[in-house]
Scaffold this active site. Structure first.
Site, PDB file in Angstrom:
ATOM      1  CG  ASP A 153      -2.325   0.509   0.912  1.00 11.28           C
ATOM      2  OD1 ASP A 153      -2.442   1.392   0.038  1.00 11.28           O
ATOM      3  OD2 ASP A 153      -3.293   0.064   1.554  1.00 11.28           O
ATOM      4  CG  ASP A 212      -9.445   2.166  -1.151  1.00 11.12           C
ATOM      5  OD1 ASP A 212      -8.459   1.882  -1.851  1.00 11.12           O
ATOM      6  OD2 ASP A 212      -9.383   2.317   0.085  1.00 11.12           O
TER       7      ASP A 212
END
Length: 525
Positions: A153, A212
């Site tokens: 990430d 997202d």
């Protein structure tokens, strides 16, 4: 003094890694888009060993593993809030009392692969320790646990990072993974910042192209538009990643199918995010469609390109290794629309005929070049198109399977006597489940025709098997969206919008068309 030297060595190693120039990633992995399951979409931080083991076992028993879903991936929150005294990451002992090495062994023993999560900054998105400055140690830790996949990430990084900072940080972990000697697929999750499709193919096996995903059509449609124009970057071993799948996580049946179809056409990773333990039969019918999966996993490694757009109607075409082309007709509108293109526009050579295989309904049709379908709201129709070929489902005897039940349309009883009810039953290959769409528009089995009882077509009319007579109440059509219609009504599993309505013996009736799974059918090969 020893502690000071250790800290200094860590800093020097970090500078050495992050300062090195990027080198092409050639790890031989992800030659087709990765497939599997990830904990985040449904569970976020509420994860533990039991959840992962139960899901792993279900992926085997449901057939997902055998369809290619091999990765079982932990996301954020798997670790403790701080490293141990030696600077190592530690799995949360309350969540994973057996440890991650044992969990990885459990996954591997079932023919699956084990994935994990970390972040390229100082901390993860949920404020657990990040890997910045610890790349070599963390990569070695992952390898010792038998990790096969790393999702990396972008939290805990500087808000002023440049593209070169991104490349250095992600390349550092790439090189650290390579140095372990263990094959670990590398998923870059930096949310589409700094145009990763222009640099990430040399760094990772896949890279996030957007923010997202969430479980609603607006999110799916927006992400599709962001990802659709990046086709030139995709290739075997390197894939655009529009985020994980929300199939089975709260959208309606047609939206789930469209989501899955678009991701497959875009050669995206197919990483499920739902709680598979409570997933419906309809959800599994989407995840397990081998023909659509084959489009995603086609070894040519091409991402579909959008060849037409306008008015909320898009057409995508994806060339396949055997010369076929997958053509997707997308309707983004709030009502049913007709979407059309041609075989030549889709990149197929000129030919006298083309065979169109509908990859959801399994219907075969022949066209001289037109590719067109009535597409429900927020849905797709996908065809596999072959030039110089023909074929039709008319006159072919085969079972007809329901998406909400995985059961087949069945004549109750085997004697060819007019009047028995038509219901759903476990598919058994019997003659009372061998249906033929005839050129006269009938649906025929056991010498009888599917018939709207009483000679009328009205919502609520039960279906029976009756002597064929050519009346309007015996005319049925398999539509491109998978519904079977008569006089503007759909063949419906009575009460099949709920699990209790999909048991053996549940009767079929005509009902107002609603695009739900209990009105969706496929020819079973």
């Amino acid at each position: 003094m020893r502690r000071v030297l250790a800290v200094l060595a860590t800093v020097v190693a970090a500078v050495s890694i992050t300062g090195s120039p990027a080198q092409a990633l050639e790890n031989g992995l992800a030659r087709t888009p990765p497939m599997g399951w990830n904990t985040w979409n449904t569970f976020e931080c509420t994860i533990d060993e039991t959840l992962v083991k139960q899901t792993t076992d279900l992926m085997v028993s449901s057939g997902m593993r055998d369809r290619g879903y091999t990765y079982v991936n932990l996301d954020d929150c798997w670790m403790t809030r701080s490293r141990d005294a030696d600077g190592n990451l530690v799995a949360d002992p309350a969540k994973f009392p057996g440890g991650l090495k044992a969990l990885g062994d459990y996954v591997h023993a079932r023919g699956m692969k084990f994935g994990i999560y970390e972040s390229a900054g100082t901390e993860t998105c949920q404020h657990y320790p990040g890997s910045l400055g610890h790349e070599r140690a963390d990569a070695n830790r992952f390898a010792s646990w038998g990790v096969d996949y790393l999702k990396y990430d972008n939290c805990g990084s500087s808000g002023s990072d440049t593209q070169q900072d991104y490349i250095r940080r992600y390349s550092a972990m790439r090189d650290a993974l390579k140095a372990t000697g263990r094959p670990i697929a590398y998923s870059i999750c930096e949310w589409g910042n700094f145009a990763p499709s222009t640099w990430a193919p040399d760094v990772g096996n896949l890279w996030r192209t957007t923010g997202d995903i969430t479980n609603n059509w607006g999110s799916i449609d927006s992400i599709y538009h962001q990802n659709a124009g990046l086709a030139s970057a995709a290739k075997p071993g390197a894939w655009n990643d529009p985020d994980m799948l929300e199939v089975g996580d709260g959208m309606d049946f047609q939206e789930d199918r469209a989501h899955f179809t678009l991701w497959a056409a875009m050669a995206a990773p197919l990483i499920a995010g739902a709680d598979l333990r409570s997933a419906s039969v309809a959800t599994f019918s989407t995840y397990l469609n081998g023909d659509v999966i084959a489009v995603d996993q086609d070894p040519l490694g091409k991402q579909a390109k959008r060849i037409a757009t306008g008015g909320g109607l898009d057409v995508l075409a994806k060339p396949l290794e055997d010369g076929d082309v997958a053509v997707v007709l997308l309707n983004e509108n709030s009502s049913t629309k007709t979407v059309s293109t041609t075989a030549t526009a889709a990149g197929l050579p000129a030919a006298p005929s083309y065979r169109l295989t509908n990859l959801w309904s399994k219907e075969l049709t022949t066209s001289t070049g037109t590719i067109s379908a009535s597409v429900p709201s927020h849905s797709t129709v996908i065809y596999r198109v072959q030039a110089d070929a023909s074929g039709t489902s008319i006159g072919t005897s085969q079972p007809v399977q329901g998406a909400s039940s995985a059961r087949c349309i069945d004549i109750n009883g085997t004697a060819p006597t007019p009047g028995p009810q038509v219901d759903i039953w476990d598919c058994d290959g019997g003659g009372n489940q061998a249906w033929t769409f005839t050129s006269a528009g009938e649906l025929k089995a056991n010498g009888l025709c599917l018939d709207a009882s009483g000679g009328t077509s009205a919502a609520g009319t039960k279906l029976v098997a009756w002597t064929c007579h050519g009346g309007g109440n015996q005319k049925f059509r398999l539509e491109a969206d998978g519904s079977i219609t008569q006089a503007g009504l759909c063949v419906d599993v009575t009460g099949g919008d709920k699990p209790a309505g999909n048991v053996n013996g549940t009767r079929l009736e005509l009902w107002n068309c609603n695009d739900d799974a209990n009105q969706n059918w496929a020819l079973k090969r």
